[in-house]
Design a protein around this motif. Structure first.
Motif, PDB file in Angstrom:
ATOM      1  N   GLU A  21     -50.919 -45.247 -10.944  1.00  0.00           N
ATOM      2  CA  GLU A  21     -51.112 -43.806 -11.124  1.00  0.00           C
ATOM      3  C   GLU A  21     -51.278 -43.133  -9.772  1.00  0.00           C
ATOM      4  N   VAL A  22     -50.538 -42.037  -9.572  1.00  0.00           N
ATOM      5  CA  VAL A  22     -50.561 -41.352  -8.278  1.00  0.00           C
ATOM      6  C   VAL A  22     -50.741 -39.841  -8.395  1.00  0.00           C
ATOM      7  N   GLY A  23     -50.961 -39.311  -9.594  1.00  0.00           N
ATOM      8  CA  GLY A  23     -51.164 -37.875  -9.709  1.00  0.00           C
ATOM      9  C   GLY A  23     -50.821 -37.359 -11.088  1.00  0.00           C
ATOM     10  N   GLU A  24     -50.613 -36.043 -11.152  1.00  0.00           N
ATOM     11  CA  GLU A  24     -50.283 -35.388 -12.413  1.00  0.00           C
ATOM     12  C   GLU A  24     -49.036 -34.530 -12.246  1.00  0.00           C
ATOM     13  N   THR A  25     -48.295 -34.381 -13.340  1.00  0.00           N
ATOM     14  CA  THR A  25     -47.129 -33.507 -13.352  1.00  0.00           C
ATOM     15  C   THR A  25     -47.579 -32.071 -13.581  1.00  0.00           C
ATOM     16  N   PHE A  31     -49.036 -39.346 -14.160  1.00  0.00           N
ATOM     17  CA  PHE A  31     -47.816 -40.134 -14.031  1.00  0.00           C
ATOM     18  C   PHE A  31     -48.076 -41.282 -13.060  1.00  0.00           C
ATOM     19  N   GLY A  32     -47.303 -42.341 -13.248  1.00  0.00           N
ATOM     20  CA  GLY A  32     -47.467 -43.506 -12.401  1.00  0.00           C
ATOM     21  C   GLY A  32     -46.140 -44.106 -12.011  1.00  0.00           C
ATOM     22  N   LEU A  33     -46.133 -44.826 -10.913  1.00  0.00           N
ATOM     23  CA  LEU A  33     -44.938 -45.498 -10.424  1.00  0.00           C
ATOM     24  C   LEU A  33     -44.822 -46.871 -11.082  1.00  0.00           C
ATOM     25  N   ALA A 114     -55.347 -36.920  -0.093  1.00  0.00           N
ATOM     26  CA  ALA A 114     -55.747 -35.576  -0.523  1.00  0.00           C
ATOM     27  C   ALA A 114     -54.717 -34.529  -0.119  1.00  0.00           C
ATOM     28  N   GLY A 115     -53.500 -34.960   0.222  1.00  0.00           N
ATOM     29  CA  GLY A 115     -52.482 -34.057   0.740  1.00  0.00           C
ATOM     30  C   GLY A 115     -51.496 -33.583  -0.306  1.00  0.00           C
ATOM     31  N   THR A 116     -50.262 -33.368   0.136  1.00  0.00           N
ATOM     32  CA  THR A 116     -49.201 -32.909  -0.756  1.00  0.00           C
ATOM     33  C   THR A 116     -48.812 -34.029  -1.722  1.00  0.00           C
ATOM     34  N   SER A 117     -47.936 -33.703  -2.671  1.00  0.00           N
ATOM     35  CA  SER A 117     -47.468 -34.709  -3.617  1.00  0.00           C
ATOM     36  C   SER A 117     -46.889 -35.926  -2.894  1.00  0.00           C
ATOM     37  N   SER A 118     -46.002 -35.697  -1.928  1.00  0.00           N
ATOM     38  CA  SER A 118     -45.376 -36.809  -1.209  1.00  0.00           C
ATOM     39  C   SER A 118     -46.402 -37.582  -0.393  1.00  0.00           C
ATOM     40  N   ARG A 120     -49.534 -37.967  -1.038  1.00  0.00           N
ATOM     41  CA  ARG A 120     -50.379 -38.756  -1.940  1.00  0.00           C
ATOM     42  C   ARG A 120     -49.652 -40.022  -2.401  1.00  0.00           C
ATOM     43  N   ILE A 121     -48.375 -39.887  -2.740  1.00  0.00           N
ATOM     44  CA  ILE A 121     -47.598 -41.061  -3.143  1.00  0.00           C
ATOM     45  C   ILE A 121     -47.469 -42.031  -1.970  1.00  0.00           C
TER      46      ILE A 121
END
Length: 319
Positions: A21-25, A31-33, A114-118, A120-121
């Motif tokens: 899990e790496v965040g939310e849509t 969502f997770g990888l 704690a940064g942008t979507s990319s 964080r991934i």
């Protein structure tokens, strides 16, 4: 010892798949990888594999799709950690960059939780990658056509340069690009943490290329055998290494046709490509400025003035 990656958990001699899990849509759903853990029956080194950090580079996914079913944990020494699709949002829409923040994922390492979507991934996958002893970051030429190569991106003065170069040679595509890469690449960031890392660039152009996938599968098994994850043998052969390139742009607008094939040796003065009108009227011919190898070309024939057409590797040797 049981090894866990996200929701995947495997005891020695077992394999499991799950999600990291790496965040939310945008609708608030988590969502997770897709991830896999292959925990060998015997203790040993750890290999980290990832694919699709650029969302339209699919050949790496094809490699994993073929490699994982062939791996029997009972026959493996050590552990293999895999993130099958890194750039989740871009993969969903078949785009290169993460559409959430318009970022090329392989410029975001080591990331920021704690940064942008990319970011964080990148931070989540970097945390996994830095548990390993070796890293393979599977890529593809995306919108350009290119030869199958392995890239060493840490730079020749880096303390791990020789280790990364050896890993590239063991993978064995036949061609190595040995050139310091941009900041934010996994193959730049991970060597700073003491982990030999390369990014195999498995062919080019958007799509699913069976020949490049085959070479990638062979390369992964070369690494598994050579570094002792499996008991097979790897024959390490001489590679063609490139350190520098000359790029060629279009002298005008129109349609281009190449007179040389990818991987073909060229000599100074050899015709590289011809530029014509849509009616076949010749507008210009472009020749090689130096001896070298045609390494990369654009995918589509139409060009505007000054638009990128191709690259010739000029600083080459055998390694």
């Amino acid at each position: 010892m049981t090894t866990t990656l996200g929701t995947a958990s495997a005891a020695p001699g077992e394999m499991d798949t799950g999600r990291l899990e790496v965040g939310e849509t945008r609708d608030g759903s988590s969502f997770g990888l897709p991830v896999a853990v292959i925990n060998g029956a015997r203790a040993g080194k750890t290999l980290y594999l990832q694919a699709a950090s650029d969302g339209d580079e699919l050949n790496g996914v094809g490699v994993l799709q073929r490699v994982v079913p062939q791996l029997d944990p009972a026959e493996i020494t050590g552990t293999i950690l895999i993130v099958g699709i890194v750039n989740y949002h871009a993969f969903q829409v078949a785009e290169h960059r993460n559409p959430i923040d318009d970022t090329k994922m392989n410029r975001a390492y080591p990331g920021n939780e704690a940064g942008t979507s990319s970011e964080r991934i990148a931070a989540a996958t970097f945390e996994v990658a830095t548990q390993a002893d070796l890293i393979l970051d599977l890529h593809q030429g995306s919108t350009s056509r290119m030869i199958d190569e392995v890239r060493v991106r840490c730079g020749k003065r880096h303390r791990l340069h020789d280790d990364c170069l050896k890993l590239a040679k063991v993978f064995g595509c036949g061609y190595i690009l040995d050139q310091k890469g941009p900041d934010g690449q996994l193959a730049r960031a991970a060597p700073d943490e003491g982990i030999p890392t390369v990014d195999p660039e498995l062919g080019g152009a958007v799509g699913w290329d069976e020949e490049s996938i085959r070479k990638g599968v062979e390369g992964v098994f070369n690494v598994l055998n050579y570094y002792g994850f499996l008991e097979g043998e790897t024959t390490v052969e001489t590679q063609t290494r490139a350190n520098g390139f000359e790029q060629y742009g279009a002298p005008g607008g129109g349609l281009i046709s190449f007179e040389r094939d990818l991987g073909e040796r060229v000599r100074r003065g050899d015709l590289l490509f011809e530029l014509t009108t849509p009616f076949g009227e010749r507008k210009a011919e472009v020749t090689a400025d130096s001896d070298g190898i045609l390494w990369r070309t654009r995918r589509l024939p139409q060009v505007a003035s000054g638009e990128y057409v191709c690259s010739v590797a000029t600083d080459i040797d055998d390694y």
